[in-house]
Design a protein around this motif. Structure first.
Motif, PDB file in Angstrom:
ATOM      1  N   ALA A 105     -21.498  -5.347 -38.355  1.00  0.00           N
ATOM      2  CA  ALA A 105     -22.665  -5.583 -39.202  1.00  0.00           C
ATOM      3  C   ALA A 105     -22.334  -5.486 -40.679  1.00  0.00           C
ATOM      4  CB  ALA A 105     -23.785  -4.602 -38.847  1.00  0.00           C
ATOM      5  N   MET A 106     -21.047  -5.520 -41.025  1.00  0.00           N
ATOM      6  CA  MET A 106     -20.709  -5.609 -42.444  1.00  0.00           C
ATOM      7  C   MET A 106     -21.264  -6.919 -43.004  1.00  0.00           C
ATOM      8  SD  MET A 106     -16.937  -3.950 -43.130  1.00  0.00           S
ATOM      9  CE  MET A 106     -16.031  -4.937 -41.949  1.00  0.00           C
ATOM     10  N   PRO A 107     -21.725  -6.898 -44.242  1.00  0.00           N
ATOM     11  CA  PRO A 107     -22.414  -8.084 -44.775  1.00  0.00           C
ATOM     12  C   PRO A 107     -21.483  -9.262 -45.036  1.00  0.00           C
ATOM     13  CG  PRO A 107     -22.158  -6.400 -46.462  1.00  0.00           C
ATOM     14  CD  PRO A 107     -21.726  -5.764 -45.175  1.00  0.00           C
ATOM     15  N   PHE A 108     -22.021 -10.437 -44.791  1.00  0.00           N
ATOM     16  CA  PHE A 108     -21.395 -11.717 -45.153  1.00  0.00           C
ATOM     17  C   PHE A 108     -19.986 -11.899 -44.562  1.00  0.00           C
ATOM     18  CE2 PHE A 108     -24.413 -10.751 -48.659  1.00  0.00           C
ATOM     19  CZ  PHE A 108     -25.281 -11.830 -48.480  1.00  0.00           C
ATOM     20  N   SER A 179     -26.067  -1.346 -46.497  1.00  0.00           N
ATOM     21  CA  SER A 179     -26.308  -2.623 -47.175  1.00  0.00           C
ATOM     22  C   SER A 179     -27.701  -2.651 -47.792  1.00  0.00           C
ATOM     23  CB  SER A 179     -26.136  -3.788 -46.206  1.00  0.00           C
ATOM     24  OG  SER A 179     -24.793  -3.901 -45.778  1.00  0.00           O
ATOM     25  N   MET A 180     -28.695  -2.171 -47.047  1.00  0.00           N
ATOM     26  CA  MET A 180     -30.059  -2.166 -47.574  1.00  0.00           C
ATOM     27  C   MET A 180     -30.163  -1.254 -48.795  1.00  0.00           C
ATOM     28  SD  MET A 180     -31.555  -4.328 -45.668  1.00  0.00           S
ATOM     29  CE  MET A 180     -29.930  -5.096 -45.586  1.00  0.00           C
ATOM     30  N   GLU A 181     -29.511  -0.094 -48.720  1.00  0.00           N
ATOM     31  CA  GLU A 181     -29.562   0.843 -49.847  1.00  0.00           C
ATOM     32  C   GLU A 181     -28.799   0.289 -51.049  1.00  0.00           C
ATOM     33  OE1 GLU A 181     -28.147   4.405 -48.001  1.00  0.00           O
ATOM     34  OE2 GLU A 181     -30.078   4.826 -47.021  1.00  0.00           O
ATOM     35  N   THR A 227     -37.262 -14.336 -46.733  1.00  0.00           N
ATOM     36  CA  THR A 227     -36.195 -14.591 -47.693  1.00  0.00           C
ATOM     37  C   THR A 227     -34.894 -14.789 -46.936  1.00  0.00           C
ATOM     38  OG1 THR A 227     -37.352 -13.209 -49.319  1.00  0.00           O
ATOM     39  CG2 THR A 227     -35.037 -13.732 -49.757  1.00  0.00           C
ATOM     40  N   LEU A 228     -34.350 -16.004 -46.995  1.00  0.00           N
ATOM     41  CA  LEU A 228     -33.209 -16.387 -46.158  1.00  0.00           C
ATOM     42  C   LEU A 228     -31.879 -16.013 -46.822  1.00  0.00           C
ATOM     43  CD1 LEU A 228     -34.565 -19.834 -44.943  1.00  0.00           C
ATOM     44  CD2 LEU A 228     -34.596 -17.651 -43.722  1.00  0.00           C
ATOM     45  N   THR A 229     -31.582 -14.726 -46.796  1.00  0.00           N
ATOM     46  CA  THR A 229     -30.311 -14.239 -47.328  1.00  0.00           C
ATOM     47  C   THR A 229     -29.164 -14.437 -46.339  1.00  0.00           C
ATOM     48  OG1 THR A 229     -31.004 -12.075 -46.536  1.00  0.00           O
ATOM     49  CG2 THR A 229     -31.259 -12.520 -48.894  1.00  0.00           C
ATOM     50  N   ARG A 230     -29.450 -14.436 -45.043  1.00  0.00           N
ATOM     51  CA  ARG A 230     -28.422 -14.573 -44.001  1.00  0.00           C
ATOM     52  C   ARG A 230     -27.287 -13.572 -44.258  1.00  0.00           C
ATOM     53  NH1 ARG A 230     -27.918 -19.705 -41.377  1.00  0.00           N
ATOM     54  NH2 ARG A 230     -25.682 -19.672 -41.847  1.00  0.00           N
ATOM     55  N   HIS A 231     -27.656 -12.335 -44.509  1.00  0.00           N
ATOM     56  CA  HIS A 231     -26.696 -11.337 -44.972  1.00  0.00           C
ATOM     57  C   HIS A 231     -25.806 -10.763 -43.870  1.00  0.00           C
ATOM     58  CE1 HIS A 231     -30.688  -9.450 -44.318  1.00  0.00           C
ATOM     59  NE2 HIS A 231     -30.001  -8.490 -43.732  1.00  0.00           N
ATOM     60  N   ASP A 299     -22.979  -9.542 -54.462  1.00  0.00           N
ATOM     61  CA  ASP A 299     -22.431  -8.577 -55.413  1.00  0.00           C
ATOM     62  C   ASP A 299     -22.960  -7.168 -55.135  1.00  0.00           C
ATOM     63  OD1 ASP A 299     -21.103 -10.672 -56.622  1.00  0.00           O
ATOM     64  OD2 ASP A 299     -22.540 -10.882 -58.278  1.00  0.00           O
ATOM     65  N   ALA A 300     -24.241  -7.096 -54.780  1.00  0.00           N
ATOM     66  CA  ALA A 300     -24.870  -5.792 -54.563  1.00  0.00           C
ATOM     67  C   ALA A 300     -24.250  -5.037 -53.390  1.00  0.00           C
ATOM     68  CB  ALA A 300     -26.373  -5.973 -54.337  1.00  0.00           C
ATOM     69  N   VAL A 301     -23.845  -5.769 -52.347  1.00  0.00           N
ATOM     70  CA  VAL A 301     -23.351  -5.099 -51.136  1.00  0.00           C
ATOM     71  C   VAL A 301     -21.834  -4.954 -51.108  1.00  0.00           C
ATOM     72  CG1 VAL A 301     -25.334  -5.878 -49.792  1.00  0.00           C
ATOM     73  CG2 VAL A 301     -23.228  -7.247 -49.778  1.00  0.00           C
ATOM     74  N   PHE A 302     -21.140  -5.375 -52.155  1.00  0.00           N
ATOM     75  CA  PHE A 302     -19.682  -5.340 -52.138  1.00  0.00           C
ATOM     76  C   PHE A 302     -19.154  -3.920 -51.930  1.00  0.00           C
ATOM     77  CE2 PHE A 302     -15.372  -5.574 -53.870  1.00  0.00           C
ATOM     78  CZ  PHE A 302     -14.904  -6.707 -53.229  1.00  0.00           C
ATOM     79  N   SER A 303     -19.886  -2.934 -52.420  1.00  0.00           N
ATOM     80  CA  SER A 303     -19.456  -1.539 -52.290  1.00  0.00           C
ATOM     81  C   SER A 303     -19.435  -1.071 -50.838  1.00  0.00           C
ATOM     82  CB  SER A 303     -20.383  -0.630 -53.101  1.00  0.00           C
ATOM     83  OG  SER A 303     -21.716  -0.718 -52.605  1.00  0.00           O
ATOM     84  N   VAL A 304     -20.150  -1.773 -49.980  1.00  0.00           N
ATOM     85  CA  VAL A 304     -20.235  -1.373 -48.572  1.00  0.00           C
ATOM     86  C   VAL A 304     -18.866  -1.422 -47.896  1.00  0.00           C
ATOM     87  CG1 VAL A 304     -21.201  -2.011 -46.305  1.00  0.00           C
ATOM     88  CG2 VAL A 304     -22.653  -2.002 -48.351  1.00  0.00           C
TER      89      VAL A 304
END
Length: 334
Positions: A105-108, A179-181, A227-231, A299-304
């Protein structure tokens, strides 16, 4: 003479009853949380039909939709305890029993369905993790489809700035929560069966799930901004209780695997080919469809990724990231 005829009749009746009992199908319970009209139910019906066909009627798969028997985490526990024989749920739902599966479930990780199918069918890392599940009490038979996770919220979500101060429902999965946080949400863990009411009552402001699930569970009615982020790519491993699996003959194991694979092909194409019509259907019902600029969310989730390395180890994280990168290169988005 009458006594002999009576005795023979009883004997014939007992033989007939014994034969009927021997030929009766063994009932196997299949639990899932999708509504009866959803794609999981449709694929489950295909699976049940194929199991009956390929085992020549020795097994009947009885389907219990909409969380009738259990929510997703409880259904997986019931696989271990013998309460159900099959369930289908997001990969991250199984991570309670094998934490490394949180990494799926890591983003993208992937951008297309075809890339996702290749990842789940041929990633050496992921197949190795799935091979550890029988010792946990269940095993993966095939991977069904749910699609890419996107948001439904009460308020518009055009960028991570709009997430600040909003409460987002999550299921118990580190990667989804992180990711949400990272995007800016406050997170609230909640079973999917409670989400509609939770949004309606204001316990949460929204949720994230694939379009198929959003449509099936009608979340757009209480959180109309889609909102279709498809994250996150979020398919559905179909699992069987290991105790049930070990009761099958080799021929029946082969039959169940064949049924699961055919139902997976059905599920994948049904979900992929239904997204546009489902969005149109929800739009007609009052939903607001938004395709945002994805860069700020990426960019926001890169830290994950680094957070995952710190918890799960760089080797595991980098292996699945490399598998995903190789697949994106081999199967480029058109």
């Amino acid at each position: 003479m009458k006594k002999l005829v009576s005795t023979l009749a009883i004997a014939v009746s007992l033989v007939a009853a014994s034969s009927l009992a021997a030929s009766a199908a063994v009932v196997l319970k299949f639990s899932h949380t999708d509504n009866p009209g959803g794609s999981r139910q449709a694929a489950a019906e295909v699976f049940a039909e194929k199991v009956a066909e390929y085992t020549e009627g020795r097994y009947e798969v009885r389907i219990f939709p909409a969380g009738q028997l259990a929510n997703d985490p409880k259904a997986i526990e019931q696989l271990q305890l013998g309460g159900v024989d099959f369930t289908v749920s997001a990969t991250g739902s199984y991570a309670t029993h094998l934490p490394s599966l949180n990494l799926t479930a890591m983003p993208f990780l992937v951008d297309t369905y075809e890339q996702g199918w290749e990842l789940y069918d041929n990633s050496a890392w992921l197949q190795g993790e799935f091979a550890k599940l029988p010792e946990k009490g269940f095993r993966v038979l095939a991977t069904w489809e749910a699609g890419f996770r996107s948001f439904t919220t009460k308020n518009a979500l055009n960028s991570p700035a709009d997430a600040v101060g909003q409460k987002m429902r999550v299921y118990p999965n580190d990667m989804i929560r992180w990711s949400m946080e990272a995007i800016g949400f406050q997170t609230v863990v909640m079973p999917i069966t409670d989400v509609y009411l939770g949004i309606q009552q204001g316990t949460v402001n929204g949720q994230e799930n694939p379009v198929d699930t959003i449509n099936s569970l009608r979340f757009y009615e209480v959180a109309p901004n889609i909102t279709l982020t498809r994250h996150v790519y979020s398919p559905l491993p179909l699992t069987v209780a290991e105790a049930t699996w070990q009761k099958f003959s080799d021929a029946d194991k082969e039959a169940v695997l064949k049924a699961a694979a055919e139902a997976a092909v059905f599920s994948r194409h049904l979900v992929k080919n239904s997204v546009d019509s489902q969005l149109e259907e929800m739009k007609a019902a009052g939903a607001i469809i938004n395709v945002p600029t994805i860069g700020p969310f990426r960019d926001a989730v890169f830290s994950v990724y680094d957070k995952a390395r710190g918890v799960y180890g760089a080797e595991q994280v980098d292996q699945i990231l490399q598998d995903a990168a190789d697949i994106r290169e081999a199967f480029p988005a058109m």
